[in-house]
Design an enzyme around this catalytic site. Structure first.
Site, PDB file in Angstrom:
ATOM      1  N   ILE A 150      30.815  21.204 -44.456  1.00 38.56           N
ATOM      2  CA  ILE A 150      29.531  20.745 -43.934  1.00 38.56           C
ATOM      3  C   ILE A 150      28.574  21.583 -44.387  1.00 38.56           C
ATOM      4  O   ILE A 150      28.477  22.814 -44.208  1.00 38.56           O
ATOM      5  CB  ILE A 150      29.492  20.442 -42.263  1.00 38.56           C
ATOM      6  CG1 ILE A 150      30.773  19.772 -41.586  1.00 38.56           C
ATOM      7  CG2 ILE A 150      28.135  19.733 -42.029  1.00 38.56           C
ATOM      8  CD1 ILE A 150      30.808  19.935 -40.276  1.00 38.56           C
ATOM      9  N   THR A 196      28.674  25.679 -43.724  1.00 36.06           N
ATOM     10  CA  THR A 196      27.815  26.473 -44.538  1.00 36.06           C
ATOM     11  C   THR A 196      26.622  26.315 -44.351  1.00 36.06           C
ATOM     12  O   THR A 196      26.176  25.322 -43.534  1.00 36.06           O
ATOM     13  CB  THR A 196      27.922  25.964 -46.144  1.00 36.06           C
ATOM     14  OG1 THR A 196      27.227  24.508 -46.147  1.00 36.06           O
ATOM     15  CG2 THR A 196      29.446  25.298 -46.157  1.00 36.06           C
ATOM     16  N   LYS A 246      22.279  32.028 -39.133  1.00 37.86           N
ATOM     17  CA  LYS A 246      21.738  31.105 -38.413  1.00 37.86           C
ATOM     18  C   LYS A 246      22.642  30.003 -38.029  1.00 37.86           C
ATOM     19  O   LYS A 246      22.256  29.197 -37.091  1.00 37.86           O
ATOM     20  CB  LYS A 246      20.742  30.327 -39.362  1.00 37.86           C
ATOM     21  CG  LYS A 246      19.371  31.194 -39.693  1.00 37.86           C
ATOM     22  CD  LYS A 246      18.438  30.237 -40.296  1.00 37.86           C
ATOM     23  CE  LYS A 246      16.962  31.271 -40.609  1.00 37.86           C
ATOM     24  NZ  LYS A 246      16.033  30.452 -41.277  1.00 37.86           N
ATOM     25  N   ASP A 275      23.563  27.854 -50.826  1.00 36.23           N
ATOM     26  CA  ASP A 275      22.076  27.351 -51.080  1.00 36.23           C
ATOM     27  C   ASP A 275      22.182  25.901 -51.902  1.00 36.23           C
ATOM     28  O   ASP A 275      22.745  25.990 -53.043  1.00 36.23           O
ATOM     29  CB  ASP A 275      21.246  28.277 -51.743  1.00 36.23           C
ATOM     30  CG  ASP A 275      19.652  27.975 -52.016  1.00 36.23           C
ATOM     31  OD1 ASP A 275      19.325  26.636 -52.076  1.00 36.23           O
ATOM     32  OD2 ASP A 275      19.101  28.571 -52.300  1.00 36.23           O
ATOM     33  N   ASN A 288      24.863  17.343 -45.381  1.00 37.11           N
ATOM     34  CA  ASN A 288      23.994  17.166 -44.259  1.00 37.11           C
ATOM     35  C   ASN A 288      22.688  17.978 -44.620  1.00 37.11           C
ATOM     36  O   ASN A 288      21.609  17.668 -43.995  1.00 37.11           O
ATOM     37  CB  ASN A 288      24.685  18.001 -43.030  1.00 37.11           C
ATOM     38  CG  ASN A 288      23.583  18.120 -42.020  1.00 37.11           C
ATOM     39  OD1 ASN A 288      23.043  17.148 -41.415  1.00 37.11           O
ATOM     40  ND2 ASN A 288      23.211  19.272 -41.510  1.00 37.11           N
ATOM     41  N   TYR A 312       9.876  11.966 -47.958  1.00 34.86           N
ATOM     42  CA  TYR A 312      11.226  12.055 -47.090  1.00 34.86           C
ATOM     43  C   TYR A 312      11.829  10.781 -47.271  1.00 34.86           C
ATOM     44  O   TYR A 312      13.064  10.534 -47.403  1.00 34.86           O
ATOM     45  CB  TYR A 312      10.714  12.500 -45.676  1.00 34.86           C
ATOM     46  CG  TYR A 312      12.199  12.516 -44.948  1.00 34.86           C
ATOM     47  CD1 TYR A 312      13.136  13.423 -45.122  1.00 34.86           C
ATOM     48  CD2 TYR A 312      12.419  11.414 -44.027  1.00 34.86           C
ATOM     49  CE1 TYR A 312      14.386  13.430 -44.310  1.00 34.86           C
ATOM     50  CE2 TYR A 312      13.661  11.466 -43.230  1.00 34.86           C
ATOM     51  CZ  TYR A 312      14.505  12.545 -43.500  1.00 34.86           C
ATOM     52  OH  TYR A 312      15.730  12.512 -42.610  1.00 34.86           O
ATOM     53  N   LYS A 315      15.646   9.976 -48.956  1.00 33.63           N
ATOM     54  CA  LYS A 315      17.008   9.206 -48.159  1.00 33.63           C
ATOM     55  C   LYS A 315      17.214   7.825 -48.539  1.00 33.63           C
ATOM     56  O   LYS A 315      18.359   7.392 -48.805  1.00 33.63           O
ATOM     57  CB  LYS A 315      16.433   9.222 -46.860  1.00 33.63           C
ATOM     58  CG  LYS A 315      16.339  10.806 -46.117  1.00 33.63           C
ATOM     59  CD  LYS A 315      17.731  11.608 -46.280  1.00 33.63           C
ATOM     60  CE  LYS A 315      17.674  12.389 -45.556  1.00 33.63           C
ATOM     61  NZ  LYS A 315      18.885  13.424 -45.491  1.00 33.63           N
TER      62      LYS A 315
END
Length: 293
Positions: free
Chosen positions: A14, A40, A46, A63, A95, A159, A163
């Site tokens: 993921i 990942t 984080k 990245d 994701n 955005y 998508k």
């Protein structure tokens, strides 16, 4: 609903697993079902320590905009799979994504390109690199798209476009990969109560001479994700809905999260219905009235 592929290895990679987001919630959901999870993130620090402390969870730095980082992640993933005696990937979940909120006329083109580098080209680059492992595992490619692909929420033009591009690419790829034994799923995610807005959407800097100063408050609401926080689906609930369908062999589209059913339904109505709703909630209807005065 499709049928589970019994030969598919029980593992998943993921992207974008920072704490509090959709990727993290999906990782928890897969792990509790006994899957080997390759979680990942661009910055692995984080990732939620509660996730990394679980058995069968491996973190990998990735990245999605860097060829070198992607190549290194493929090597690390293959090593992790071999160590656990897994033959290929069962699921690859794209994701990672960023957002930006700004009226189109005030967009900096560099920002538009930056968003597409992550949301579109990054997904394609990662998928291309991991495809041999997916084919080996007869696995499933999962792209986290959005209801934004099917609606046109003002101030999120780029955005929305990214998508829509991912969803269309995924639908076409589903047919191309079918003969190779690889499934493709587009997750049409609705409003989610995640940390995505605070992690991924840059602060609003509307120019003082912007035509859209009269609706500044509406735009600021979009930047902070107020509607998502108030009415969105909790990430863990969303993840459970999605993962249950994935492990049961679902292909095509999964609609999940607040407003996803409404957006699916609106697809059967004339465009003016969506226009009316979006014009009202964005403030553009009142802006037009002011201009007419």
């Amino acid at each position: 609903m499709g049928s589970p592929n019994s030969s598919r290895p029980k593992n998943v990679l993921i992207t974008g697993c920072s704490a509090g987001g959709i990727g993290s919630a999906l990782a928890f959901s897969f792990q509790k079902r006994g899957y080997l999870v390759l979680a990942t993130a661009r910055d692995v620090s984080k990732i939620d320590p509660a996730l990394t402390s679980l058995p069968s969870v491996t973190t990998i730095k990735l990245d999605v905009t860097s060829d070198a980082s992607i190549a290194a992640a493929v090597v690390a993933a293959r090593e992790a799979l071999v160590a656990e005696k897994h033959a290929g990937l069962g699921f690859l979940v794209n994701n990672s994504g960023v957002g930006t909120v700004m009226p189109w006329l005030d967009y900096e083109m560099s920002e538009a390109r930056r968003l597409f580098e992550t949301n579109f080209w990054g997904v394609l680059m990662v998928t291309k690199a991991f495809m041999p492992l997916l084919i080996e595992g007869q696995g499933t490619l999962v792209n986290i798209a959005s209801i934004a692909a099917k609606t046109w929420n003002p101030y999120e033009t780029i955005y929305n476009a990214s998508k829509a591009a991912i969803q269309q690419w995924g639908d076409t790829l589903r047919l191309e990969l079918e003969p190779l034994g690889v499934g493709v799923v587009s997750v049409m995610a609705g409003m989610i109560q995640s940390q995505w807005y605070s992690n991924s959407v840059p602060p609003l800097k509307l120019p003082e001479d912007s035509y859209y100063q009269p609706v500044l408050k509406n735009i600021q609401g979009s930047v902070t994700g107020v509607a998502n926080k108030e009415s969105g689906t909790p990430p863990d609930v969303f993840a459970e809905t999605v993962v249950k369908q994935l492990v049961n062999g679902k292909t095509g589209k999964i609609w999940a999260g607040a407003l996803s059913t409404l957006i699916w339904t609106l697809g059967w109505f004339p465009e003016w219905v969506s226009d009316y709703i979006l014009r009202d909630r964005s403030g553009l209807g009142s802006m037009k009235k002011l201009k007419d005065v």
